[in-house]
Motif scaffolding. Sequence first.
Motif, mmCIF file in Angstrom:
data_model
loop_
_atom_site.group_PDB
_atom_site.id
_atom_site.type_symbol
_atom_site.label_atom_id
_atom_site.label_comp_id
_atom_site.label_asym_id
_atom_site.label_seq_id
_atom_site.Cartn_x
_atom_site.Cartn_y
_atom_site.Cartn_z
ATOM 1 N N ARG A 247 16.465 -10.280 0.424
ATOM 2 C CA ARG A 247 15.296 -11.134 0.171
ATOM 3 C C ARG A 247 14.464 -11.296 1.435
ATOM 4 N NH1 ARG A 247 16.740 -15.975 -4.046
ATOM 5 N NH2 ARG A 247 17.623 -14.641 -5.654
ATOM 6 N N THR A 248 15.128 -11.423 2.573
ATOM 7 C CA THR A 248 14.418 -11.556 3.841
ATOM 8 C C THR A 248 13.605 -10.292 4.126
ATOM 9 O OG1 THR A 248 16.137 -13.021 4.696
ATOM 10 C CG2 THR A 248 14.689 -11.992 6.308
ATOM 11 N N LEU A 249 14.185 -9.117 3.845
ATOM 12 C CA LEU A 249 13.468 -7.863 4.060
ATOM 13 C C LEU A 249 12.284 -7.715 3.107
ATOM 14 C CD1 LEU A 249 16.486 -5.435 4.597
ATOM 15 C CD2 LEU A 249 14.888 -6.291 6.331
ATOM 16 N N ARG A 250 12.414 -8.219 1.878
ATOM 17 C CA ARG A 250 11.353 -8.073 0.869
ATOM 18 C C ARG A 250 10.248 -9.105 1.002
ATOM 19 N NH1 ARG A 250 15.855 -7.708 -2.928
ATOM 20 N NH2 ARG A 250 15.268 -9.798 -3.563
ATOM 21 N N ILE A 251 10.421 -10.104 1.857
ATOM 22 C CA ILE A 251 9.460 -11.201 1.910
ATOM 23 C C ILE A 251 8.052 -10.733 2.280
ATOM 24 C CG2 ILE A 251 9.750 -11.948 4.303
ATOM 25 C CD1 ILE A 251 9.914 -14.827 3.160
ATOM 26 N N GLY A 252 7.954 -9.644 3.036
ATOM 27 C CA GLY A 252 6.648 -9.149 3.439
ATOM 28 C C GLY A 252 6.089 -8.066 2.534
ATOM 29 N N ASN A 253 6.800 -7.727 1.487
ATOM 30 C CA ASN A 253 6.350 -6.661 0.596
ATOM 31 C C ASN A 253 5.125 -7.081 -0.205
ATOM 32 O OD1 ASN A 253 8.584 -5.323 1.477
ATOM 33 N ND2 ASN A 253 9.578 -5.178 -0.500
ATOM 34 N N ILE A 254 4.303 -6.107 -0.488
ATOM 35 C CA ILE A 254 3.146 -6.311 -1.348
ATOM 36 C C ILE A 254 3.285 -5.344 -2.511
ATOM 37 C CG2 ILE A 254 0.654 -6.103 -1.552
ATOM 38 C CD1 ILE A 254 0.489 -6.676 1.444
ATOM 39 N N LEU A 255 3.214 -5.851 -3.717
ATOM 40 C CA LEU A 255 3.290 -5.016 -4.913
ATOM 41 C C LEU A 255 1.926 -5.015 -5.580
ATOM 42 C CD1 LEU A 255 6.660 -6.287 -6.415
ATOM 43 C CD2 LEU A 255 6.285 -4.336 -4.927
ATOM 44 N N LEU A 256 1.431 -3.832 -5.856
ATOM 45 C CA LEU A 256 0.144 -3.701 -6.520
ATOM 46 C C LEU A 256 0.373 -3.050 -7.870
ATOM 47 C CD1 LEU A 256 -1.924 -2.342 -3.509
ATOM 48 C CD2 LEU A 256 -1.812 -4.695 -4.324
ATOM 49 N N ALA A 257 -0.145 -3.664 -8.916
ATOM 50 C CA ALA A 257 0.019 -3.132 -10.266
ATOM 51 C C ALA A 257 -1.355 -2.823 -10.846
ATOM 52 C CB ALA A 257 0.749 -4.142 -11.136
ATOM 53 N N ASN A 258 -1.375 -1.846 -11.726
ATOM 54 C CA ASN A 258 -2.602 -1.454 -12.425
ATOM 55 C C ASN A 258 -3.718 -1.013 -11.480
ATOM 56 O OD1 ASN A 258 -1.431 -2.034 -14.939
ATOM 57 N ND2 ASN A 258 -1.947 -4.186 -14.712
ATOM 58 N N VAL A 259 -3.329 -0.416 -10.357
ATOM 59 C CA VAL A 259 -4.310 0.125 -9.428
ATOM 60 C C VAL A 259 -4.382 1.631 -9.689
ATOM 61 C CG1 VAL A 259 -4.907 0.488 -7.015
ATOM 62 C CG2 VAL A 259 -3.782 -1.641 -7.711
ATOM 63 N N PRO A 260 -5.538 2.123 -10.057
ATOM 64 C CA PRO A 260 -5.623 3.556 -10.363
ATOM 65 C C PRO A 260 -5.349 4.410 -9.126
ATOM 66 C CG PRO A 260 -7.796 2.540 -10.397
ATOM 67 C CD PRO A 260 -6.808 1.439 -10.197
ATOM 68 N N GLU A 261 -4.680 5.527 -9.344
ATOM 69 C CA GLU A 261 -4.369 6.436 -8.252
ATOM 70 C C GLU A 261 -5.628 7.206 -7.872
ATOM 71 O OE1 GLU A 261 -1.082 9.878 -7.462
ATOM 72 O OE2 GLU A 261 -0.615 8.280 -8.872
#
Length: 113
Positions: free
Chosen positions: A68-82
């Motif tokens: 959880r500590t490692l994931r705290i800075g993660n950014i998840l982007l959904a529905n962003v076209p490639e």
Amino acid sequence: MKTTTSTHIILFCKICKGNLSSIAELSSKVMDMKKTIDDRLIAMEKVVSTRQLSPLQEEEIIQESVDRTLRIGNILLANVPEVKDVLDEKVANDILELIEPAAVESLENVSYR
């Protein structure tokens, strides 16, 4: 029943207003609920005080905390076209630039997991 400073005004709860004998019934229900809560509290305290974790369970809890500590800075982007020939990091930074310019990272600081 509650009286106000005026002797002519008497306040009743909605249940009591229709039938004064329901006060005894309400009191009984409140006492039953109190006993139930007290019994459950005692049972929970007993479980908490006697529960021991195995070394494997302790290790799993520690590992989850690290993850959880490692994931705290993660950014998840959904529905962003490639976008062809554009790095995902560039797309993410373009979005961050719109939201919070101070959050933009140099591409050297971005890592994949």
